[in-house]
Design an enzyme around this catalytic site. Structure first.
Site, PDB file in Angstrom:
ATOM      1  CB  CYS A 267      19.067  41.762 -22.728  1.00  0.00           C
ATOM      2  SG  CYS A 267      20.124  40.683 -21.901  1.00  0.00           S
TER       3      CYS A 267
ATOM      4  NE  ARG B  53      23.423  32.869 -24.035  1.00  0.00           N
ATOM      5  CZ  ARG B  53      23.767  33.225 -22.922  1.00  0.00           C
ATOM      6  NH1 ARG B  53      24.781  32.926 -22.094  1.00  0.00           N
ATOM      7  NH2 ARG B  53      22.679  34.221 -22.426  1.00  0.00           N
TER       8      ARG B  53
ATOM      9  CD  GLN C  74      19.812  33.490 -18.768  1.00  0.00           C
ATOM     10  OE1 GLN C  74      19.841  33.622 -19.794  1.00  0.00           O
ATOM     11  NE2 GLN C  74      20.919  33.673 -18.116  1.00  0.00           N
TER      12      GLN C  74
ATOM     13  CG  ASP D 124      17.172  36.847 -18.591  1.00  0.00           C
ATOM     14  OD1 ASP D 124      17.794  37.395 -17.588  1.00  0.00           O
ATOM     15  OD2 ASP D 124      17.442  37.002 -19.824  1.00  0.00           O
TER      16      ASP D 124
ATOM     17  CG  HIS E 187      15.910  42.237 -18.735  1.00  0.00           C
ATOM     18  ND1 HIS E 187      15.573  41.199 -19.475  1.00  0.00           N
ATOM     19  CD2 HIS E 187      17.113  41.995 -18.639  1.00  0.00           C
ATOM     20  CE1 HIS E 187      16.643  40.261 -19.937  1.00  0.00           C
ATOM     21  NE2 HIS E 187      17.575  41.095 -19.253  1.00  0.00           N
TER      22      HIS E 187
ATOM     23  CE  LYS F 196      29.889  40.806 -12.839  1.00  0.00           C
ATOM     24  NZ  LYS F 196      30.226  39.814 -13.872  1.00  0.00           N
TER      25      LYS F 196
ATOM     26  CG  HIS G   1      20.734  42.688 -17.128  1.00  0.00           C
ATOM     27  ND1 HIS G   1      20.550  42.125 -18.519  1.00  0.00           N
ATOM     28  CD2 HIS G   1      21.076  43.834 -17.530  1.00  0.00           C
ATOM     29  CE1 HIS G   1      20.882  43.222 -19.422  1.00  0.00           C
ATOM     30  NE2 HIS G   1      21.239  44.187 -18.663  1.00  0.00           N
TER      31      HIS G   1
END
Length: 335
Positions: A28, A57, A75, A77, A79, A160, A210
């Site tokens: 992000c 992580r 991921q 991912d 945005h 969400k 997201h």
């Protein structure tokens, strides 16, 4: 972004020439920097940024579990930066994307709308409008009454949609997600030119969506392994075709056909070991090859192969080109 404040212990941090650095734990902030790197117009929106970057992580060792919880992962991912009036359309697009992905995998899903928590940031009015946009998108996508609400279970930065995916054994997995974020655009001072000449209304903040379809790719791989019980459908199988010559004199014929399959984009091997014919077929079935192609004298003379499935069903003799066409059909139809 505030992540260091909340997730410092879960990050791999280290010192470089007196400054603290860390391995990227999420995408992000980087995408916010990309958006903020240029002057954006309302005509640029929605701006969609997708990323398959590697994330790290520092999970506790006791929390690590096979591929479902790891320290280094990818991921899928994305945005989406959009105007407030575009939220519904963008969320609907993400839901349609999710439906195509999980229908292809033969998995079912349930939708839940998580709304404003007690410690939410941002104005109540903005939350209300955003929740209404999500609800409208879910009504259009699934129909009224076909999703449930989780009051107060949203993230502090926005409401969400939680997507609960069920595998073949009806086990529930949290993989895909669609979240609205009002806070990161504020923290990174993101704005776009509205085109208005009215003082104080020349610039607005975008809303950030997201969205992840698979979530962690490694975790999804583990989920699919269990969903299919190791019997991967042909189109995605890592072991598609094993060619089994009944005698070494047919190896060249088999190798030539293997190359033809390979050139067509399929995973194929030839068992040239000294094992017996029955053992070769059995090994290929145990290794979950979708097809075993048996080649003997008749097949070489006829320009064919003899098909067996991993369930040991004998399909019989087929011309080489017909088999390639069959494989292409299975791939195209995701079977």
């Amino acid at each position: 972004s505030g992540h260091a404040l909340h997730y410092q212990d879960a990050m791999f941090s280290f010192d470089v020439e007196g400054a603290q650095w860390a391995m990227k734990p999420m995408n992000c902030p980087g995408h916010c920097l990309v958006f903020g790197n240029s002057i954006r117009s309302h005509r640029d929106l929605p701006l969609r940024l997708a990323d398959f970057g590697v994330l790290h992580r520092n999970e506790l060792s006791g929390a690590l579990t096979g591929l479902t919880r790891v320290r280094r992962f990818v991921q899928d991912d994305a945005h989406i930066y959009c105007r407030e009036d575009q939220i519904e359309e963008e969320v609907l697009g993400a839901l349609d994307f999710m439906k195509e992905v999980y229908t292809t995998f033969g998995m079912t899903y349930k939708l839940e709308l998580s709304t404003r928590p007690t410690k939410a940031l941002g104005e109540q009015e903005l939350w209300d409008r955003a929740e209404a946009a999500l609800a409208n998108a879910m009504n259009e996508f699934a129909g009224k009454g076909n999703w449930r609400e989780n009051p107060g279970d949203g993230a502090f930065y926005g409401p969400k949609i939680d997507i609960k995916v069920m595998d073949a054994m009806e086990r529930v997995h949290q993989c895909a997600t669609i979240q609205l974020d009002f806070q990161l655009p504020i923290r990174f001072d993101l704005k776009y030119n509205t085109g208005s000449k009215e003082k104080g209304k020349q610039f607005e903040r975008p809303v950030m969506v997201h969205r992840a379809m698979l979530g962690s790719v490694e975790r999804m791989f583990a989920v699919l392994c269990e969903h299919w019980g190791g019997k991967w459908p042909f189109w995605i199988s890592p072991r598609q075709i094993m060619i089994v010559p009944v005698h070494a004199e047919f190896n060249d014929y088999c190798q030539a056909f293997r190359e033809k399959l390979h050139d067509a984009g399929f995973y194929a091997e030839v068992d040239v070991s000294k094992a017996t014919f029955q053992k070769k077929v059995r090994n290929a079935q145990v290794d979950q090859y979708n097809f075993q192609l048996v080649v003997g004298k008749n097949e070489v003379e006829n320009g064919t192969i003899n098909i067996r499935t991993r369930e040991n069903k004998v399909e019989g003799e087929t011309k080489l080109d017909d088999f390639v066409a069959m494989c292409q059909k299975l791939r195209d139809e995701k079977k």
